[in-house]
Design an enzyme around this catalytic site. Structure first.
Site, PDB file in Angstrom:
ATOM      1  N   ASP A  13       0.815  -1.217   0.000  1.00  0.00           N
ATOM      2  CA  ASP A  13       0.000   0.000   0.000  1.00  0.00           C
ATOM      3  C   ASP A  13       0.846   1.264   0.000  1.00  0.00           C
ATOM      4  O   ASP A  13       0.448   2.287   0.557  1.00  0.00           O
ATOM      5  CB  ASP A  13      -0.975   0.004   1.191  1.00  0.00           C
ATOM      6  CG  ASP A  13      -1.776  -1.283   1.262  1.00  0.00           C
ATOM      7  OD1 ASP A  13      -2.340  -1.663   0.219  1.00  0.00           O
ATOM      8  OD2 ASP A  13      -1.792  -1.926   2.323  1.00  0.00           O
ATOM      9  N   LYS A  16       2.118   2.278  -5.154  1.00  0.00           N
ATOM     10  CA  LYS A  16       2.876   1.886  -6.341  1.00  0.00           C
ATOM     11  C   LYS A  16       2.132   2.221  -7.618  1.00  0.00           C
ATOM     12  O   LYS A  16       2.718   2.607  -8.608  1.00  0.00           O
ATOM     13  CB  LYS A  16       3.146   0.370  -6.323  1.00  0.00           C
ATOM     14  CG  LYS A  16       4.033  -0.083  -5.199  1.00  0.00           C
ATOM     15  CD  LYS A  16       4.215  -1.583  -5.222  1.00  0.00           C
ATOM     16  CE  LYS A  16       3.007  -2.367  -4.762  1.00  0.00           C
ATOM     17  NZ  LYS A  16       2.665  -2.257  -3.342  1.00  0.00           N
ATOM     18  N   GLY A  40      -4.305  -4.270  -4.444  1.00  0.00           N
ATOM     19  CA  GLY A  40      -5.284  -3.240  -4.772  1.00  0.00           C
ATOM     20  C   GLY A  40      -4.554  -1.998  -5.209  1.00  0.00           C
ATOM     21  O   GLY A  40      -3.774  -1.442  -4.454  1.00  0.00           O
ATOM     22  N   HIS A  41      -4.711  -1.597  -6.449  1.00  0.00           N
ATOM     23  CA  HIS A  41      -4.083  -0.381  -6.949  1.00  0.00           C
ATOM     24  C   HIS A  41      -5.150   0.673  -7.168  1.00  0.00           C
ATOM     25  O   HIS A  41      -6.100   0.426  -7.901  1.00  0.00           O
ATOM     26  CB  HIS A  41      -3.382  -0.642  -8.284  1.00  0.00           C
ATOM     27  CG  HIS A  41      -2.132  -1.438  -8.145  1.00  0.00           C
ATOM     28  ND1 HIS A  41      -1.456  -1.953  -9.217  1.00  0.00           N
ATOM     29  CD2 HIS A  41      -1.429  -1.784  -7.054  1.00  0.00           C
ATOM     30  CE1 HIS A  41      -0.392  -2.603  -8.777  1.00  0.00           C
ATOM     31  NE2 HIS A  41      -0.353  -2.516  -7.473  1.00  0.00           N
ATOM     32  N   GLN A 224       1.948  -6.244  -3.615  1.00  0.00           N
ATOM     33  CA  GLN A 224       2.385  -6.350  -2.209  1.00  0.00           C
ATOM     34  C   GLN A 224       3.754  -5.662  -2.064  1.00  0.00           C
ATOM     35  O   GLN A 224       3.985  -4.678  -2.740  1.00  0.00           O
ATOM     36  CB  GLN A 224       2.421  -7.800  -1.713  1.00  0.00           C
ATOM     37  CG  GLN A 224       1.043  -8.424  -1.583  1.00  0.00           C
ATOM     38  CD  GLN A 224       0.544  -8.993  -2.884  1.00  0.00           C
ATOM     39  OE1 GLN A 224       1.233  -9.714  -3.563  1.00  0.00           O
ATOM     40  NE2 GLN A 224      -0.683  -8.678  -3.240  1.00  0.00           N
TER      41      GLN A 224
HETATM   42  P1  IMP Z   1      -2.550 -12.979   1.448  1.00  0.00           P
HETATM   43  O1  IMP Z   1      -1.657 -12.366   0.426  1.00  0.00           O
HETATM   44  O2  IMP Z   1      -4.004 -12.726   1.194  1.00  0.00           O
HETATM   45  O3  IMP Z   1      -2.259 -14.421   1.694  1.00  0.00           O
HETATM   46  O4  IMP Z   1      -2.256 -12.245   2.857  1.00  0.00           O
HETATM   47  C1  IMP Z   1      -1.020 -12.392   3.535  1.00  0.00           C
HETATM   48  C2  IMP Z   1      -0.582 -11.073   4.156  1.00  0.00           C
HETATM   49  O5  IMP Z   1      -0.270 -10.128   3.140  1.00  0.00           O
HETATM   50  C3  IMP Z   1      -1.668 -10.402   5.018  1.00  0.00           C
HETATM   51  O6  IMP Z   1      -1.040  -9.758   6.113  1.00  0.00           O
HETATM   52  C4  IMP Z   1      -2.277  -9.360   4.088  1.00  0.00           C
HETATM   53  O7  IMP Z   1      -2.837  -8.281   4.790  1.00  0.00           O
HETATM   54  C5  IMP Z   1      -1.036  -8.937   3.316  1.00  0.00           C
HETATM   55  N1  IMP Z   1      -1.343  -8.409   1.982  1.00  0.00           N
HETATM   56  C6  IMP Z   1      -1.680  -9.105   0.878  1.00  0.00           C
HETATM   57  N2  IMP Z   1      -1.865  -8.295  -0.164  1.00  0.00           N
HETATM   58  C7  IMP Z   1      -1.638  -7.044   0.264  1.00  0.00           C
HETATM   59  C8  IMP Z   1      -1.639  -5.763  -0.379  1.00  0.00           C
HETATM   60  O8  IMP Z   1      -1.865  -5.608  -1.580  1.00  0.00           O
HETATM   61  N3  IMP Z   1      -1.341  -4.711   0.436  1.00  0.00           N
HETATM   62  C9  IMP Z   1      -1.033  -4.853   1.737  1.00  0.00           C
HETATM   63  N4  IMP Z   1      -1.000  -6.020   2.365  1.00  0.00           N
HETATM   64  C10 IMP Z   1      -1.309  -7.120   1.640  1.00  0.00           C
END
Ligand code: IMP
Length: 432
Positions: A13, A16, A40-41, A224
């Protein structure tokens, strides 16, 4: 320039999407190399807000081929829904290409993600429950289903059968849930997804190399971020892929020698969603203000993000892990009203001053930040577009941050809009 990687340097977040979108003007292709619709962009273009999950942000430019690389996990229903949303808002999605080697997220992955989280109870990871972990787990177990499998009905059905042979045992015997019928699932996926996706399924590796060989600019867009990396993040509080720059090689099919520059994106403060260590986390009014002013709630999940001060120790590690060549700082304007602004330059761990990220995570849990404190600038920066528009305290903060991290800051974002940014490298004060 030809191959540039954009990577998040914190816990995600960082904003990017905005800089990816900005660089997109010069790109012929934008490639996503890992993750799925957990990302999420948010892009604001001509005052219009677009929230993208799977489609690379370059889709908003007509000259760009957006590619979903082999390292991505694709929920076909989500992809089609996102494409329909874009079409309904006048964005042409016909150029989108999806790697035949990308793996599919199926409904049982999503169900298993939620069940695993519930099963973990207090120890839950706080995943996005989008099925990301279970889809990558199936990929590693060689039980995954690839996008290309859709093109051969017999293979697709056989693979669904094999995958559900395993998943149904877990669903019924471990979690006491009803099994999923393989025939019904295969029927539904083929009926709803095959034809709309067919024109987009492609040999992405070949496409990317053709573009690079033709001297075109290709942007590799990480989702991420560095400290959510499966290998280098704060395991197990991480995602199930490799967002670091090296992930672009495996997730897009390029060798390391193809990469010309790596732009790291960092927020002027830090946020993290979900559980896990976070040395500079704030539980006070300053943190509340960051969340409120920075609208720190998940684009897709709506979850409140945990706030904290900028952590230069983490950033120095991110520089190493990603071979960062430059840095873009986002959301500087969120700190406009603060009386003082802090920068974590080292940790105190059991009475020792530590300037690098400790490899042992228990130490990271015990780390307390050592801050340098700066007077706030108490000025609205949202109209600043030149280095000279920045008041001295803001410029000083950036210069110190740059010194601490050791990589030049090239861009600074001062608001969500496409035009709200400064070419900081033009200030002539870059550290490196
Ligand atoms: P997963 O990717 O859904 O398996 O989540 C694993 C961890 O990554 C969790 O702590 C989520 O909150 C974090 N996470 C996954 N995608 C994002 C993102 O796009 N932004 C911020 N945190 C993320």
């Amino acid at each position: 320039m030809p191959a540039t990687i954009v990577v998040g340097t914190q816990w995600g977040d960082e904003g990017k999407g905005k800089f990816t979108d900005l660089l997109a003007k010069e790109m012929a292709m934008v490639v996503r190399y890992q993750g799925g619709h957990n990302a999420g962009h948010t892009l604001v273009v001509n005052g219009e807000r677009f929230a993208l999950q799977l489609v690379p942000s370059g889709v908003l430019y007509e000259h760009i081929v957006p590619v979903i690389g082999n390292g991505v996990v694709v929920d076909p229903f989500v992809l089609l829904k996102e494409m329909a949303m874009l079409e309904s808002r006048g964005v042409d999605t016909s150029r989108i290409r999806v790697s035949g080697n990308a793996h599919l997220i199926m409904p049982y992955h999503q169900q298993l993600d939620a069940l695993h989280e519930r099963h973990l109870g207090k120890a839950k990871l706080g995943t996005t429950k989008r099925g990301i972990g279970p889809a990558y787990a199936d990929k590693s177990m060689r039980l995954g289903i690839r996008v290309q499998d859709l093109l051969d009905e017999e293979i697709f059905r056989a693979k669904i059968d094999a995958a559900l042979g395993h998943a149904n045992k877990v669903l019924t015997k471990v979690f006491n849930r009803l099994p999923i019928d393989p025939v019904q699932l295969a029927d539904r996926v083929l009926a709803e997804c095959l034809e709309p996706l067919r024109p987009h399924i492609s040999d992405s590796v070949n496409l990317i190399h053709e573009a690079l060989e033709a001297g075109q600019n290709v942007l590799f867009e990480g989702a991420q971020a560095t400290f959510l990396d499966l290998d280098h993040g704060t395991y197990p509080f991480v995602t199930s892929s490799n967002p670091i720059a090296g992930g672009a090689c495996a997730g897009a099919g390029i060798g390391p020698k193809h990469i010309d520059s790596v732009l790291g994106i960092a927020k002027a403060y830090v946020t993290r969603v979900g559980a896990g260590p976070f040395p500079t986390e704030l539980f006070d009014a300053d943190g509340e203000r960051m969340v409120e002013i920075g609208r720190e709630f998940g684009t897709n999940t709506g979850r409140r993000r945990r706030p904290g001060w900028f952590d230069a120790v983490m950033l120095r590690h991110a520089v190493r892990l990603n071979s960062l060549t430059e840095l873009a700082i986002t959301k500087l304007d969120v700190l406009d009203s603060f009386d003082t602004v802090k920068l974590c330059v080292a940790y105190d761990i059991d009475g020792r001053r530590v300037e690098h990220l400790p490899y042992h995570q228990s130490e990271l849990h015990r780390a307390t930040p050592i801050y340098e404190e700066f007077p706030g600038w108490k000025t609205d920066l949202t109209a600043a577009t030149e280095p000279s528009h920045l008041p001295r305290p803001a410029a000083n903060y950036l210069r110190r941050l740059e010194e601490q991290v050791g990589v030049p800051v090239s861009l600074v974002s001062t608001g969500p809009g496409r035009e709200q940014f400064i070419h900081w490298s033009a200030s002539g004060t870059n550290a490196a």
